[in-house]
Each structure stands twice: as C-alpha cells, then as structure tokens.
Design an enzyme around this catalytic site. Structure first.
Site, PDB file in Angstrom:
ATOM      1  N   LYS A   1       0.845  -1.205   0.000  1.00  0.00           N
ATOM      2  CA  LYS A   1       0.000   0.000   0.000  1.00  0.00           C
ATOM      3  C   LYS A   1       0.876   1.249   0.000  1.00  0.00           C
ATOM      4  O   LYS A   1       1.895   1.289   0.706  1.00  0.00           O
ATOM      5  CB  LYS A   1      -0.892  -0.026   1.259  1.00  0.00           C
TER       6      LYS A   1
ATOM      7  N   SER B   1      -9.764   1.449   2.744  1.00  0.00           N
ATOM      8  CA  SER B   1      -8.904   2.248   1.895  1.00  0.00           C
ATOM      9  C   SER B   1      -7.803   1.439   1.205  1.00  0.00           C
ATOM     10  O   SER B   1      -7.223   1.919   0.241  1.00  0.00           O
ATOM     11  CB  SER B   1      -8.258   3.348   2.732  1.00  0.00           C
TER      12      SER B   1
ATOM     13  N   SER C   1      -9.988  -0.818   7.010  1.00  0.00           N
ATOM     14  CA  SER C   1      -9.380  -0.739   5.683  1.00  0.00           C
ATOM     15  C   SER C   1      -8.586  -1.949   5.210  1.00  0.00           C
ATOM     16  O   SER C   1      -8.172  -1.990   4.059  1.00  0.00           O
ATOM     17  CB  SER C   1      -8.479   0.491   5.601  1.00  0.00           C
TER      18      SER C   1
HETATM   19  N1  GLN Z   1     -13.450   3.645   5.958  1.00  0.00           N
HETATM   20  C1  GLN Z   1     -12.951   4.165   7.185  1.00  0.00           C
HETATM   21  C2  GLN Z   1     -12.640   5.629   7.051  1.00  0.00           C
HETATM   22  O1  GLN Z   1     -12.792   6.153   5.987  1.00  0.00           O
HETATM   23  C3  GLN Z   1     -11.747   3.385   7.625  1.00  0.00           C
HETATM   24  C4  GLN Z   1     -10.543   3.737   6.869  1.00  0.00           C
HETATM   25  C5  GLN Z   1      -9.325   2.996   7.330  1.00  0.00           C
HETATM   26  O2  GLN Z   1      -9.414   1.980   8.018  1.00  0.00           O
HETATM   27  N2  GLN Z   1      -8.173   3.522   6.971  1.00  0.00           N
HETATM   28  O3  GLN Z   1     -12.248   6.259   7.991  1.00  0.00           O
END
Ligand code: GLN
Length: 485
Positions: free
Chosen positions: A76, A151, A175
């Site tokens: 990532k 994400s 995420s």
């Molecule tokens: N979807 C969640 C957010 O937008 C979690 C994102 C994540 O775990 N980085 O905050």
C-alpha cells in the site's frame, strides 16, 4: 493465469527453497502480469525494473534461510519506502520521496522480500471504496463495475488479481478487513501495538495498524510473524513475546468458545449477510467449538464515536502538510495565502471534510461535548469486549453489511459510505485483533467475508480459528481475468 502467479506465498517460498523456481522467474511473472493489468489501476508507482535487478542479485547469492527468499511484494502506498515515491493517494505527497523506510516494510526486506511497487489507496486512507485517491479509483477484479473496498483497495485488487503474491495494508476502521471481504481474500488487523507505525503516513494514530492481506490463512500467519515486531521508534509499540505464528498454526479448536454478539444484527441488513453468519456458526460447531450468545451493548455508538475520534486525530496529524515541510506547495500572495491555497488544492474533498470535522470537535467550545464524550464512549466499547472475553475466546461477526458495491454508488452519500465500517470500527476503537476470511458468495456471485475478533495479542488463537474455518468453508474465488483481454 500463469502458473507462477497463481501459487500461494508459502508455495512460492518452498519452491525457491527447493531451487525449483528462482527469484527472477517469480519476479518476472508478477511484473508481466502487473504490466498487463494496468486497467485495474492497482498501482500508483511501479518498481519493476529495480525489482528485476534485485531478483537477479538475489539469485547470484541466494540466502535460502530467509522467510521471504527473493519474493516480490507490492505494498500500500501509505508505507514510506526509502528512495521510492510514497503518496498516500494524495496530490499533497505526489512528489514525496522518503529518505527512510517504514519498520514493517524493512522487516519484509530483511527476510529477503523485494519491493514490486506501491499500491493505490484512498487519500490518506480515508475511504471505503478507493474512490478518494488522487490517482483515480481502482477496479475490483471480481467485476469491472465494482469497487474493491477501501482504503487498502489497490492492495486487495492487486492481491485478488494475482499481481502480488501477498501484500500489506493499514486498518484504522476497517481498511484491511473490508477490502479483503469485497475481494474474497484474507485480511488481518493486528492488535494495536503489534506492528510498528514508524514510517506509515499517519491518519488517526490511536487507531492505525498495519497488517497482512493474503490468499489464505497460512500465508497471513507467515507474513504477520515477519511484520510484527517491537520497535523503539514507535512509542506505542508493545514489547511482548511474539509467536512464530505460521509454525504454530493449528486447526484443532475443539472446546474453544466463540461469542455471537446480538447487537451486530443491524436494521436493514441483507438476508444474505444474516445467512452467511448462520453458516459461520455451523462451521464453528463443525470444528468442535462452542457457540455462546453475548452482548456488546455499546456497539451502536461505535460508528459515531469513530467519526469523532478519527477525524480529530487526522486534523492534528495532517496539520504538517502546510506547503513548507513536505510535497505540494501552491503559490500565494503571502504566507497565510500560501497555506490556504496549498491545503485547498493539495487535499481532496473527503480529506477536507475530515479536517473540518476534526477541527470542530477539538475546538475549545465543543471539545467537551464531542471529543471528550467520544473518548468516554470508546472506553465503554472497550469494556464491553473485556466483559465478553470473560466468557469467550473469540467473537464471530460478518465483516461488512453488504458485498462490494458499484463504483460511484455511494460517492455522494458520505453517511452510507461510513456505514460500511459498522462491524469493523469497534475492533479498532478497542485496539483488538480482527481477521476477515472469505466465507461465501451473494446471489450475484460476489464474495462475502466473516470477521473473527480476538483478545488483545491473541493473534495465534485468531489465526487458528480462521485456519480451521477456512478448511470447512472451502471458498473459491471466481475471477475471470476480464481486465487482461
Ligand atoms: N473507511 C474508514 C474511514 O474512511 C476506515 C478507513 C481505514 O481503516 N483507513 O475512515
């Protein structure tokens, strides 16, 4: 699909150790497949040439005692990689070349792995669909109209499409687990403090954790034992005895007690998810474990609490992007004008929304009403789990309230986007480990995941239960390589 790219990580490692495959053969296979898969938009930056050179060097003097001997891995784009551009999916960092390496990636290179490239993600890891990335959205290899989740969407897409044998993501509220669920792969969010946060672009520091994403539980255990380490460079890193998780994997979970929290039965949850969960209960029983009904009474408050705590920490973490110290800078009439233009042009709209929410809940007039309250509720959520773990060894829930949705379907409705994380955020708020494993398909044939939540630092137990269930489930990912035609 070429034979090499379809192999699991453990198979690839064995073949290198037995000298049946060289690092160069493996790296070439993943580079070629990645080059033919540009349509997915899974990569932000490729490191293919370097990777091929490194593979040649490895083969000249191979160290076969390493755990990832010459294995190419894409990660990532939130992990700082020395001398390789690291963007966090943002225009703000489009020209940022870190002079240092994150600890978790360094742990992989120390075991012989080779950086294949940097994978797309939501901007600063804020999102559930990989649609907030400055570098465009990513497609789900399951179906071209679907988001891969977020994400860590580029990581999940690349993994499911076999562009990398394994990958790492970060999980602040889901995420790793949500994209794993959307792509029929395995994703582990370790206990807070297991994997060092050093060199990971910060989103919400009390919630962020790095973790492995893989084709199967065995590979997940292997990568976890490599990336998890105590690190004095991260003040929240915890010094505890780490297992050799892959060596100690064990399918015998007879007598384990698995909790089913009644509060996870949310309104409007599709029947398919409810059915999957029921099947999960049967799989657990088939493995000889015991099911126990439990209550996590503050579950309902987890999402609103998360959307106060996470933006608050984000607004503070992202204050550093001011056009002076890192990356993008816009021209301005004076210093203040430069700051304002840099931050409004450099950040996308979701990131700006989070900064505004975060700044608001931290402001002197609202701090007590929102931020302090949220911290108290966070404690209650943690106590719910502590109470439950007096009776059970782990907890089983669905990973997500739906299968992967269509690209564009939720981009104009932040609340429905945020609801995706309803089953995953409590785990981050409580700092616990959670794993999503593929467990079935919906009517359209899209993958669905089940989540297992463990006690703090009890990843071994969690992996063992997942390992036993995986065998009973016998999940097969239906991917047709449509993007390569
Ligand atoms: N979807 C969640 C957010 O937008 C979690 C994102 C994540 O775990 N980085 O905050």
């Amino acid at each position: 699909m070429t034979e090499i790219t379809s192999l699991s990580l453990s198979n690839l490692v064995n073949k290198v150790k037995k000298k049946e495959l060289s690092s160069l053969e493996i790296t070439k296979a993943f580079v070629e497949r990645s080059e033919k898969s540009k349509k997915l938009n899974a990569y932000i930056t490729d490191n293919f040439e370097n990777a091929l050179n490194k593979a040649k060097q490895f083969d000249e003097d191979p160290n076969l005692d390493l755990k990832l001997p010459g294995i190419p891995i894409a990660v990532k784009d939130l992990f700082c990689t020395k001398d390789v551009k690291t963007t966090a999916g943002s225009k703000m960092l489009n020209s940022f070349i870190p002079p240092y390496e994150s600890t978790v990636t360094q742990n992989m290179w120390n075991e012989g792995a080779i950086l294949l490239g940097k994978l797309n993600c939501d901007e600063f890891a804020m999102g559930s669909s990989n649609e907030t990335s400055y570098f465009g959205n990513v497609q789900n290899p399951i179906d071209e109209n679907l988001v891969p989740g977020g994400s860590s969407g580029g990581s999940a897409s690349a993994l499911a499409a076999r562009l990398t044998p394994i990958t790492i993501g970060t999980d602040t509220g889901g995420s790793i687990r949500q994209p794993a669920s959307f792509t029929g792969t395995v994703g582990l969010k370790p206990t807070y403090g297991s994997c060092s946060r050093y060199g990971i672009v910060a989103f919400a520091s009390s919630l962020d954790q790095a973790g492995p994403m893989s084709q199967n539980v065995e590979d997940c255990a292997l990568l976890h034992e490599i990336i998890s380490s105590y690190d004095s460079k991260d003040s929240t890193s915890v010094d505890f005895k780490r297992n050799e998780y892959s060596k100690e994997l064990n399918k015998d979970i007879k007598g384990k007690k698995i909790g089913i929290p009644k509060e996870y039965r949310v309104d409007g949850m599709p029947d398919e998810i409810e059915d999957l969960w029921k099947k999960g209960v049967e799989y657990i029983k088939d493995c000889g474990a015991e099911i126990i009904d439990i209550s996590l009474p503050h579950t309902n408050y987890a999402l609103p609490t998360y959307y106060i705590v996470a933006p608050a920490e984000a607004s503070s973490n992202l204050a550093r992007y001011d056009g002076v110290k890192y990356g993008f800078r816009a021209e301005g009439k004076n210093l203040i004008d430069m700051y304002e233009k840099t931050r409004s042009e450099g950040f996308g709209s979701e990131v700006q929304r989070r900064i505004m929410i975060g700044t608001y809940v931290l402001s002197s007039g609202y701090y007590d009403a929102y931020y302090l309250k949220a911290q108290k509720v966070r404690n209650l959520i943690k106590s719910d789990f502590d109470e439950a773990y007096k009776k059970v060894d782990a907890i089983l829930t669905p990973s997500t309230p739906s299968s992967a949705f269509k690209i564009g379907e939720k981009t104009n409705d932040p609340i429905s986007m945020y609801l995706n994380d309803i089953f995953t955020v409590p785990v981050n708020l409580a700092g616990l480990p959670g794993i999503s494993i593929p467990a079935g398909h919906d009517k359209k044939g899209y993958p669905l995941g089940l989540q297992l939540i463990g006690k703090p630092f009890d990843e071994q137990n969690l992996l063992n239960i997942a390992y036993a269930m995986e065998e009973k489930i016998g999940f097969e990912n239906k991917i047709s390589d449509w993007w390569m035609k």
